[in-house]
Design a protein around this motif. Structure first.
Motif, PDB file in Angstrom:
ATOM      1  N   ARG A 122      42.618  45.299  33.514  1.00 52.71           N
ATOM      2  CA  ARG A 122      42.118  46.022  34.692  1.00 52.71           C
ATOM      3  C   ARG A 122      42.369  45.211  35.968  1.00 52.71           C
ATOM      4  N   THR A 123      42.263  43.895  35.887  1.00 55.66           N
ATOM      5  CA  THR A 123      42.559  43.055  37.055  1.00 55.66           C
ATOM      6  C   THR A 123      44.023  43.216  37.454  1.00 55.66           C
ATOM      7  N   ASP A 124      44.905  43.279  36.472  1.00 59.68           N
ATOM      8  CA  ASP A 124      46.330  43.498  36.759  1.00 59.68           C
ATOM      9  C   ASP A 124      46.533  44.845  37.452  1.00 59.68           C
ATOM     10  N   GLU A 125      45.819  45.860  37.006  1.00 60.92           N
ATOM     11  CA  GLU A 125      45.914  47.189  37.614  1.00 60.92           C
ATOM     12  C   GLU A 125      45.423  47.178  39.055  1.00 60.92           C
ATOM     13  N   VAL A 126      44.334  46.474  39.307  1.00 65.50           N
ATOM     14  CA  VAL A 126      43.785  46.392  40.661  1.00 65.50           C
ATOM     15  C   VAL A 126      44.773  45.682  41.588  1.00 65.50           C
ATOM     16  N   LEU A 127      45.354  44.593  41.129  1.00 66.78           N
ATOM     17  CA  LEU A 127      46.335  43.875  41.949  1.00 66.78           C
ATOM     18  C   LEU A 127      47.587  44.718  42.182  1.00 66.78           C
ATOM     19  N   ALA A 128      47.997  45.482  41.185  1.00 68.89           N
ATOM     20  CA  ALA A 128      49.146  46.382  41.366  1.00 68.89           C
ATOM     21  C   ALA A 128      48.821  47.443  42.413  1.00 68.89           C
ATOM     22  N   TRP A 129      47.617  47.997  42.373  1.00 67.40           N
ATOM     23  CA  TRP A 129      47.184  48.967  43.385  1.00 67.40           C
ATOM     24  C   TRP A 129      47.214  48.315  44.776  1.00 67.40           C
ATOM     25  N   ALA A 130      46.701  47.093  44.871  1.00 69.62           N
ATOM     26  CA  ALA A 130      46.648  46.401  46.159  1.00 69.62           C
ATOM     27  C   ALA A 130      48.053  46.141  46.710  1.00 69.62           C
ATOM     28  N   ARG A 131      48.995  45.816  45.835  1.00 64.07           N
ATOM     29  CA  ARG A 131      50.374  45.564  46.288  1.00 64.07           C
ATOM     30  C   ARG A 131      50.994  46.823  46.898  1.00 64.07           C
ATOM     31  N   GLU A 132      50.577  47.991  46.419  1.00 63.55           N
ATOM     32  CA  GLU A 132      51.094  49.251  46.961  1.00 63.55           C
ATOM     33  C   GLU A 132      50.550  49.548  48.364  1.00 63.55           C
ATOM     34  N   HIS A 133      49.373  49.020  48.683  1.00 60.86           N
ATOM     35  CA  HIS A 133      48.694  49.383  49.926  1.00 60.86           C
ATOM     36  C   HIS A 133      48.621  48.274  50.969  1.00 60.86           C
ATOM     37  N   PHE A 134      48.934  47.034  50.583  1.00 59.83           N
ATOM     38  CA  PHE A 134      48.800  45.904  51.496  1.00 59.83           C
ATOM     39  C   PHE A 134      50.033  45.017  51.437  1.00 59.83           C
ATOM     40  N   ASP A 135      50.281  44.315  52.523  1.00 58.68           N
ATOM     41  CA  ASP A 135      51.405  43.376  52.572  1.00 58.68           C
ATOM     42  C   ASP A 135      51.068  42.071  51.861  1.00 58.68           C
ATOM     43  N   LEU A 136      49.790  41.694  51.923  1.00 65.95           N
ATOM     44  CA  LEU A 136      49.354  40.417  51.364  1.00 65.95           C
ATOM     45  C   LEU A 136      47.955  40.574  50.782  1.00 65.95           C
ATOM     46  N   ILE A 137      47.750  40.030  49.601  1.00 67.53           N
ATOM     47  CA  ILE A 137      46.445  40.034  48.955  1.00 67.53           C
ATOM     48  C   ILE A 137      46.017  38.583  48.808  1.00 67.53           C
ATOM     49  N   ILE A 138      44.855  38.246  49.368  1.00 70.36           N
ATOM     50  CA  ILE A 138      44.321  36.890  49.268  1.00 70.36           C
ATOM     51  C   ILE A 138      43.027  36.973  48.470  1.00 70.36           C
ATOM     52  N   VAL A 139      42.965  36.209  47.383  1.00 67.69           N
ATOM     53  CA  VAL A 139      41.803  36.227  46.496  1.00 67.69           C
ATOM     54  C   VAL A 139      41.040  34.922  46.662  1.00 67.69           C
ATOM     55  N   ASP A 140      39.771  35.038  47.036  1.00 67.26           N
ATOM     56  CA  ASP A 140      38.878  33.884  47.122  1.00 67.26           C
ATOM     57  C   ASP A 140      38.346  33.611  45.721  1.00 67.26           C
ATOM     58  N   SER A 141      38.476  32.389  45.269  1.00 63.37           N
ATOM     59  CA  SER A 141      38.152  32.046  43.888  1.00 63.37           C
ATOM     60  C   SER A 141      36.923  31.155  43.791  1.00 63.37           C
ATOM     61  N   PRO A 142      36.269  31.173  42.634  1.00 61.40           N
ATOM     62  CA  PRO A 142      35.239  30.163  42.388  1.00 61.40           C
ATOM     63  C   PRO A 142      35.923  28.820  42.121  1.00 61.40           C
ATOM     64  N   PRO A 143      35.182  27.736  42.207  1.00 64.46           N
ATOM     65  CA  PRO A 143      35.771  26.425  41.905  1.00 64.46           C
ATOM     66  C   PRO A 143      36.221  26.335  40.450  1.00 64.46           C
ATOM     67  N   SER A 144      37.367  25.746  40.223  1.00 65.67           N
ATOM     68  CA  SER A 144      37.946  25.734  38.878  1.00 65.67           C
ATOM     69  C   SER A 144      37.203  24.843  37.893  1.00 65.67           C
ATOM     70  N   VAL A 145      36.559  23.783  38.360  1.00 63.55           N
ATOM     71  CA  VAL A 145      35.872  22.881  37.446  1.00 63.55           C
ATOM     72  C   VAL A 145      34.598  23.508  36.883  1.00 63.55           C
TER      73      VAL A 145
END
Length: 173
Positions: A122-145
Motif C-alpha cells: 500500500r505504501t508503494d501504491e501511495v507513492l505511485a499516486w503521489a508521483r502522478e500528482h507531484f513533481d517531488l515527494i519528501i517523506v519525513d522519517s522517524p529516527p532510524s536507531v
C-alpha cells in the motif's frame, strides 16, 4: 527568508534536486539516526525551497511515533493522513495545501498511525499516486536507531538524505 539559514537551505535544495534529477528520482526520505537531529526541520525547509521555485511538492509525515509536521503547519492533530491512507482511504482526500505548490499529508490521527503498515505494498501504491500528482515527494522519517519503520521507508523511496546534528550525533550511528 533573508537569513543565513534560509540561504543555506536554498543552496542545499538546489544540490539535492540536481542529484535527484540525475538519478530520475522523485521521492526523497529525510532521515536521521537519533531524535532531535533536525530531520523534520530539514524536510520542511527543503520542501518550502522546492515549492518556492515552482515545483509541486508533497510533504509526507512518515513519522508515526512522534509526528511533527501537523504542529509546524498548524494542522489539527486528529487530521487524517498517511495512517488513514495506508488503511485504505483515498490519498487525495487527506492532502492539504499549506502554501503555493506545497501540499501536506500528515501522519494521521493517533488511532490510525499503525507503523507496521509502512512495510506493505500500500505504501508503494501511495507513492505511485503521489508521483502522478507531484513533481517531488519528501517523506519525513522517524529516527532510524529508534524506529525500524525508517528503514522500511528507505526501501520504498527513490533516494534518502541523512541528517546529522553537529556535536551531538556520533559517527557510528
Amino acid at each position: 527568508p533573508q537569513s543565513f539559514s534560509a540561504e543555506s537551505y536554498r543552496q542545499m535544495s538546489a544540490q539535492v534536486y540536481k542529484g535527484m534529477q540525475a538519478l530520475g528520482a522523485r521521492s526523497l526520505l529525510v532521515i536521521s539516526a537519533m531524535p532531535e537531529s533536525g530531520n523534520t526541520t530539514t524536510a520542511v525547509n527543503l520542501a518550502m525551497c522546492e515549492a518556492a521555485v515552482g515545483r509541486r511538492v508533497l510533504l509526507v509525515g512518515g513519522n508515526m511515533r512522534r509526528p511533527g509536521l501537523a504542529r509546524i503547519f498548524g494542522v489539527p492533530m486528529g487530521q487524517a493522513g498517511l495512517g488513514e491512507v495506508l488503511a485504505g482511504q483515498d490519498p487525495a482526500s487527506v492532502v492539504i495545501e499549506v502554501a503555493p505548490n506545497l501540499s501536506l499529508m500528515t501522519s494521521g490521527a493517533p488511532s490510525s498511525r499503525v507503523f507496521d503498515r509502512i512495510n506493505t505494498s500500500r505504501t508503494d501504491e501511495v507513492l505511485a499516486w503521489a508521483r502522478e500528482h507531484f513533481d517531488l515527494i519528501i517523506v519525513d522519517s522517524p529516527p532510524s536507531v529508534v524506529a525500524g519503520e525508517a528503514l522500511a521507508l528507505a526501501n520504498k523511496v527513490d533516494a534518502a538524505m541523512v541528517v546529522a546534528c553537529a556535536w551531538k550525533d556520533q559517527r557510528g550511528l
